[in-house]
Structure formats: C-alpha cells, structure tokens
Design a protein around this motif. Sequence first.
Motif, PDB file in Angstrom:
ATOM      1  N   VAL A 568      34.079  56.828 -16.796  1.00  0.00           N
ATOM      2  CA  VAL A 568      33.525  57.546 -17.951  1.00  0.00           C
ATOM      3  C   VAL A 568      34.046  56.981 -19.276  1.00  0.00           C
ATOM      4  CG1 VAL A 568      33.206  59.658 -16.633  1.00  0.00           C
ATOM      5  CG2 VAL A 568      35.344  59.312 -17.899  1.00  0.00           C
ATOM      6  N   GLN A 569      34.795  55.869 -19.211  1.00  0.00           N
ATOM      7  CA  GLN A 569      35.264  55.268 -20.456  1.00  0.00           C
ATOM      8  C   GLN A 569      34.154  54.410 -21.073  1.00  0.00           C
ATOM      9  OE1 GLN A 569      38.410  56.320 -21.461  1.00  0.00           O
ATOM     10  NE2 GLN A 569      38.063  57.518 -19.590  1.00  0.00           N
ATOM     11  N   GLY A 570      34.017  54.470 -22.355  1.00  0.00           N
ATOM     12  CA  GLY A 570      33.059  53.608 -23.046  1.00  0.00           C
ATOM     13  C   GLY A 570      31.621  53.990 -22.791  1.00  0.00           C
ATOM     14  N   ASP A 571      30.714  53.073 -23.170  1.00  0.00           N
ATOM     15  CA  ASP A 571      29.283  53.368 -23.065  1.00  0.00           C
ATOM     16  C   ASP A 571      28.620  52.638 -21.906  1.00  0.00           C
ATOM     17  OD1 ASP A 571      29.457  50.815 -24.015  1.00  0.00           O
ATOM     18  OD2 ASP A 571      28.332  51.170 -25.874  1.00  0.00           O
ATOM     19  N   ASN A 572      29.411  51.940 -21.077  1.00  0.00           N
ATOM     20  CA  ASN A 572      28.874  51.249 -19.909  1.00  0.00           C
ATOM     21  C   ASN A 572      29.748  51.616 -18.718  1.00  0.00           C
ATOM     22  OD1 ASN A 572      28.149  49.460 -17.837  1.00  0.00           O
ATOM     23  ND2 ASN A 572      27.685  47.806 -19.278  1.00  0.00           N
ATOM     24  N   GLU A 573      29.186  52.365 -17.784  1.00  0.00           N
ATOM     25  CA  GLU A 573      30.008  52.878 -16.694  1.00  0.00           C
ATOM     26  C   GLU A 573      30.447  51.799 -15.716  1.00  0.00           C
ATOM     27  OE1 GLU A 573      27.957  55.356 -13.808  1.00  0.00           O
ATOM     28  OE2 GLU A 573      26.030  54.668 -14.589  1.00  0.00           O
ATOM     29  N   PHE A 574      29.932  50.585 -15.855  1.00  0.00           N
ATOM     30  CA  PHE A 574      30.289  49.511 -14.928  1.00  0.00           C
ATOM     31  C   PHE A 574      31.206  48.461 -15.553  1.00  0.00           C
ATOM     32  CE2 PHE A 574      25.851  50.754 -13.579  1.00  0.00           C
ATOM     33  CZ  PHE A 574      26.293  51.682 -12.657  1.00  0.00           C
ATOM     34  N   LEU A 575      31.555  48.638 -16.814  1.00  0.00           N
ATOM     35  CA  LEU A 575      32.537  47.774 -17.481  1.00  0.00           C
ATOM     36  C   LEU A 575      33.604  48.671 -18.087  1.00  0.00           C
ATOM     37  CD1 LEU A 575      30.256  45.279 -19.459  1.00  0.00           C
ATOM     38  CD2 LEU A 575      31.564  44.766 -17.378  1.00  0.00           C
ATOM     39  N   TRP A 576      34.816  48.159 -18.139  1.00  0.00           N
ATOM     40  CA  TRP A 576      35.876  48.904 -18.817  1.00  0.00           C
ATOM     41  C   TRP A 576      36.287  48.088 -20.041  1.00  0.00           C
ATOM     42  CZ3 TRP A 576      41.236  50.671 -16.481  1.00  0.00           C
ATOM     43  CH2 TRP A 576      41.777  51.653 -17.326  1.00  0.00           C
TER      44      TRP A 576
END
Length: 971
Positions: A568-576
């Motif tokens: 749930v971090q950031g705006d892309n759930e597949f990248l941190w």
Amino acid sequence: MSDLLIETLTCEYREHCLGTDVRRPRFSWITQSARRGVIQSAYRIQLTAGHDFEAPLWDTGQVISSNSVHIEYAGPELQPRTAYQFRVQVWDNNGIESDWSAPGQLETALYSSNAWQAKWITPDTSRIEADAHPAFLLRREFGLRSSSPVVSARVYSTAAGLYELYINGSKVSADLLTPGWTSYHHRQQYQTYDVTYLLHQDANAIGVMLGDGWYRGGLGFEGRNYMYGENRAVLIQLHIRHEDGTESVVISDADWRCCLAPILYSNIYHGETYDARLEQSGWMNPAFDDTQWVEAEQLDLSYDHLVAQENVPTRVTEVVKPIQYLLTPAGDHVLDMGQNMVGRIRLQVKAPAGTQIELRHAEVLDRDGNIYFGNLRPARQTVTYITKGEGTEAYAPYFTFQGFRYVKVEGFPGSEQGLPLDAFQGEVIHSDMASTGDFACSDERINQLQSNIRWGQRGNFVDVPTDCPQRDERLGWTGDAQVFIGTALFNYHGGPFFTKWLRDVKAEQHLDGGIPFVVPDIIGGASSAAWGDAAVICPWTIYQFYGDLRLLAEQYDSMKRWVDYIRVQGDNEFLWNTGFHFGDWLGLDAKENSYKGATPEDLIATAFYAHSTRLVRDTASILGNEEDARQYGELLENIVQSYRDEYMTPTGRVGVPTQTAHVLTLMFDLAEPLLQQRVAADLNDLIIQNDYHLTTGFVGTPYLCFALSGNGYHSTAVRLLMQDSYPGWLYSVSKGATTIWEHWDSIKEDGSFWSDDMNSFNHYSYGAVGEWMIRNIAGLDMVAPGFREVRIEPLFGANLLTHASAWHQTPYGKLESGWHVRGKEMEVSVSLPVNTTGRIILHGAKLDSLQEGGKAVAGREGITSAKETSSGVELIAGSGSYTFIYEYGDLFAESYTEKTRLNELLMDPHAREVVERHAPQLLTGATHNIVRTPSFREIRENGMFQMSPDILDAILEELSANPSSKENVEM
C-alpha cells in the motif's frame, strides 16, 4: 545391545528443558549407527511424571514414521510446575530395534499469570530514591515449614532491570544479565532455577542484587534513561516440596529488606563502579543483621506479559589470558588480550583500602601505538574498582559488558614496573549457544577470517543480535540480523535465540505492518527495505535450518502484514518507490558524504519486496493455505514484471550499472530466465573491471559470491574472497583484525581510521560470506528443511585452494564435507547422519575411474544411485562416511571455462530457442532465496550442464548448423 543408538534427546531445542510455558512441547533425537544407509522406520515415545515408565502418562506406541525432529506431545494436558521424563525407542529400515534411550528431562513452569503469588518489590522509595545510581540489595530469611527432607525446590524469578539471585550465599546459576532484553512492555522472560540442594533444614536466606540494565539504564543515541520504567523491581517465587508431600511458597513481598549495593554505578554502555569498602559480609546468608536496612515497597507492575525463558542464557563461555603488557608512547599501561572480545575483565589485587583501579576498554591501537577510544563515541566502557584492603581481592563487573581487545589500567599497585599478567583475565560473555559448525581451508588468511566471523557473532549475540558491542549503540538492527542469519545458524545453534527475538519483532510490529529498524525498539523509525524484511527472511531461514514449522506458522501473520504494508506504499502496488530506506548501506560506490551506495533505493526496495513476497507465498503453501499461496503468487508475478519494466532493458541488462543491482536481480530471480546469464556476465565484468574488488555495501555483499558461484563464475567469487587489498575480506585480516569490521577500511592503509562517528571493529554483517564458504567452497548444503536431505557439491577453490572442509551439527547429527587435492587426484570426504540422504555431486569425476574407500563405486554400501553427467558424477547416498578419490588434472579449470562459454551461448536468441525446445525445464525460474531451495539449484547451478549427453549433443548439433550461432558453439 543394539548398534542402533539414541545419542541425544531434546525438548524444545534443549537437552534439559527446565521451565517452559509451552503446552505441547516437541521432542527430537539423534540416532547413531555404524552401518551405512540407515533410515528410521518407526519410533516410540513415552512420557511419565516422575521416574517410572511402567505406567507412562503418554505412550505413542510404535509409530511408523521416519520423522525424528519436532514430534509434538499429544498426551493428556501437562500440569504447571511439574517435572516429567521422556524416552525414545526407534526401528530402522533393516528391522533393527534400538534400546530405550536414557531419559530426557522436561519441566513445566508457571503457565499462567494467575500463578504468581509473589509481588513486584523495590526498596521503599521514601527511604531510597528510585533513581539512585547504586544497585540495590534485597533479602529475605525464611525457615522450612516441615522437618521432612526437601525433594524439590524451584525458584521462578525476574526483574525490571538486571538481577543476580543468591540462596544461602551461593549464586543460583551461572547465568548473567538476566532476565535478558526483550520488548518489556509486551514480553518479559522469567527464569526457572533448581535450588533443591542449596536449602538448609534450619534457617535460609534469599538475596538479590538488582541493577538498571537495559530496562532503565541510558540507552540509544541520546542515552535516555527509563526506556521502560522508572523503578527497578524484582519478582521472586520459591516453591519447596517435601518428601511428606507438604509444600510451601516463599515470595517477594513487603516483608523483604533492602539497601544500597557496593555497585555505585552500572550501565550497559559506560561500565561499572564498585566500592568494596561498602560490602556487607554475609548479607545473602541467614542470621545477617539487616535491622538498618529499609523495608520493601510493592509496585503495581503487570504479570500478563511474563513468559518462561525462551532464549539460551547469557554466560561466561571462555576465559582469555592477556598475551602482553604494553607501555604506550603516551605512557599508558595497557593489557593486550590478543583477541577482540566481548565480556569483562576479572582482576585480582592486594592493595590498601581505598586504592582506586580503573580499567578503560578499547578495540584497537592507533598508528602511533596508543590506545584508541574515539570510535566508542560517548560510551565510556570504564570499570572502576575501589579496594577494601583485606588480603587478595577479586572482582569482575556484574551488570555490564565491554567490547575490547586492549585495556588501559590506571591505579594498579606497582604498575610503574609493568602490569602482572596473571592478575587479569578476560571472561568472554555471550548467549550460551552450542557451536554447530565451522569451516577450514588451505589458506590460513581465510581460516582467520572464519575465526573473525565466529568471534564477531559471539560478541554481538548477547541476548539480542546487536550491531556492535562497544559504542553507544548495541541495538538489535533488523537488517544486520537478516543478512547474517544463515551464517549465524551454521556456526551456532540459534533456534532458541532467534525464536525469542522474532517474537519481539512480531510484538513490536506496527499496526500498519511496518517493522522497526531495531528490535527491541528504543530509537523509533521503521520500515526500511532489507531491514523490515527480517520479519520474513528470519523465520523462513529458521525453518530451513531446523524444520521448525511451528515458529514459521507463529510468525506467518507478521510475515504477511509486512508484505501487505509494502503493497500500500506509493501509487503503484507492484513497486516500492516511496519512504525512507537505508539503501545499500556503506556501499563503496556511494556519493561523497553519503553512507548509501549508488544503487537506487527504490530498486533495492522493490527487489526485497519481490523476495519477501516469494517467501510468504512459499510459507503459505507449506502451511497448507493455498488461497494465500495463489494470491501472493499473483502478487509476485506482478512485482517481478514491474521490476523488469522499470529497471531492466529488453535485452536483459540491468539499467543500473552497480554490482549490488546485478546481485539482487540474480539472487531474487528478477531477470527473465532466458536473460539471466547476461546479468551474470555483466556482474562478472563489473568485478573484473574493478580489478576483482567489490563495491557492495550491507545489502549487496551477503549475496555477492552466491550470485557469482550460482551462475558459473565461481572462480571470480573465490578471487574476491582472497583479495587482501582494499576493499576485500582479507584486507582487515592483513591489518591484524580478529573480528569483522563495520567498514572495509576501518583502518586505512596509512594506519589512520575511518571517521570516529561510525567505526566498529566488531560488526558481523560482512561476515555473511561465511555461509557461502560453507555452501559453495566446502559444498555443504541443505535440500529439505532441517537437512533431512542434503546436497554435497564442492565447487572447490578455483585452483587457488588445495583443500577445504566444513561441518554442521544438523537436527539429525553431524554433517561433514571436505575435499583435498593430492597431486593429480581429488579426494572428497562426506559424512551423512543417520536418517538423512545426500545427493553428492563430484565435478570432474568419471564414473569408471571413481573410487570410494579404495574400491569402485558400483555396489558400495550406502550408495543407491550413481550416474555420470556432463560435469562429473552424481551419487545418491544414505547415512555414513564416504571417501571418494578420482583423477583431478586440469578438469576443473576446463569445466569452468566450458560453463562460461555455455552461459554466453544462452545469450544468443536462436540458442535460447533451441535449448527451450530440447530441454524447456532448464529455462524455468523457480523459488529460491539465500537458503537455496533444491529445485532452483538444480536448474540454475547445474541446469544444462547436467543434462544427458544426447540432449546436449542434439542442442550443439542444431546450433552448429545455424551460421549466426556457429561461433558460439566452437569449443
């Protein structure tokens, strides 16, 4: 008498399990046999309350099973404060029946917070201030209520602070720094001690010495006091049983008496001051006059968070004598212990009353030969002893420990003529873990490195896995623990140690799933990639080493919550790509004035996101949660694809030209399988271009040699290991290091130091290379959790070493692997414990000339399969000891060359298409991690190099007919 013997029984990892709150304890055993190929076919366990097995409380009967590790108790509910005995009998695959084992011991503890009758007590705060610097003494006299002999006496004890417990003048155990350091608000250990033989029939006395310790002493970078509470307190409950069946209880309450101790000051960082003139002889014995002491005061502290001891205790495990006395250029009198160690100095002295002797501890001398205190930062590491002037006096500090090799001594009588070495000894202190493995080879520098790794672990495993044992830190950094845990578990038995620490990790986990930087958390800050991932990597690694499915299940929710937090971090759930991260900490490619290496933090974060997701997926599958396994499997696929889209080019290059970026891409299966060899080749080129030196920091270094050896560049990895110029593992060895340094150049070539602000000379992280040495050079590895199935595949020393060996005490027994080049012959020795099987891969061997025990391999007892492959001979063997000999010659140099050429071959698009058509299984990615699951190793490390000759010939024939690929296959 049967030749099938039960050698070792354990309950919850302990041979004598005294005081456990585990309601369904687990039993394990190790079996010995002189025969080869022995597998357990059945077992029987009996458990009894008392000593009579004629009518056991639990009897499994004969259970048809080969399982001998973590067999869970399934009998009637065990009772608290009760001693039990258990024994085991086994049958093997030859129908042989063992005798019953000697009985094992199990004793339960209190089980419930309601079982505490004792009160938390401290000295009357109106008479003795709670924040007084001196330690406290507390005592209580008592008599026995029955004249009947005592048959059992158990004391259950803990403290808000650190305590030492005495009965009738004797310390109840050798334990130190009890009750240990936990996240006290959530969990606090209590200890169980057998004091049966310390009690007297007439009068008795209990005495307690109580210091600040981790509970309320100054800790952290700001040295703040009262981290967990303002009041020191003890909790003591003694249960006494008599032969006539009567029982009495002695508890801590307001009837106890208290006073200040001769310990005027004690602090984990700063040391201890002890004034022997203030000693009160006999204070821990009966008939002592305590009328001048003050009353105890009850405190309203919780019982709900108390748990029976989980970790092994901290103790003195070795005594080190100083090797020389030094008079430094500055005129200081200095002891050289010869080893950077953690513990304390015990001194003996005869001097007039009031003589003050001061010991200041440090790790190194500066280039002028003077003792160096700069890297300690505010930590004083100073012990002061004031004599009472009565004969020969002996003293060692009680509630502190130091990290040191050198000790500056001031005030010792007669020191003008030099210090008498026999008046001092170093006492090594750490969690008393059993030694479970070691590595040795033909290069003494590497052997010294291995020694440094082990000493670094001992010094930093003082109840929690700390980052350094000397300066004002000594914190349980999560990132350091996860990169080193594999090496740690090879060296020492860490089951109880990490069980306890991981429960604190889970307890300290934030509501949103974030993981603190340090556990126990006293500094704040959380959720850096590679640091928070300890919540996933550590339980998984424990499972791999010990087959501990219960701990894995217990930590599973915490593991999931960490991955869900990342998602749930950031705006892309597949990248941190958001938040604070330590990055490749202390990477040598860092920008000036930065601690973080050049590898982008978001690349590292996303790589570890994928790694932890993969482990959660695999854990879900192991635990039978197939829906979770499916969901996290889909998440993993999306993370990996996003990583490739973001950080890799379509032709298979990593978009960031750093060693660490390539290492993580390889180790975490982030490249397209068909393009993985390009990444490996690029990594190899980066190493060669840097003159076989590394640039990696805390994140990349632990995986670096694994990534190279696992992809056909083992010789490069060995050259890296043997690099003795900066930066390299042997650089510190060349400078006289006896532990692992925090920086590759903690001492520079000119003898100057790295910056004082962060320069520990005992910091185990870079010692993580020890795991690779054992797994790849010695070739000792696991296939199934707990080493039930093992893989022996020495990759040898790339013609730079002539012999190497390793051993590891697995849950099934001692596993050994070693090799020795003798002229043109290679000798490989293997020892497999009973109830295990091994896949033995002998690179360069030919089946028709391979000998075992001086005879042809065919038909040898214990060897169930033998086949020749393109890279050597592969054997399947059962338990027993084996010695293989075969012609060595230059086969290994050639095999590495061939492997490299085949790696290059796979970079050709047409070659990849042909290989995929003939042997598609070789190009399929599979789950792995630092523990290296077998499916992955079979595919990636051996892969096409172990395919049958006819398939290889077919591939090469088709490729040779293609002009675009012809160059690549001309060998």
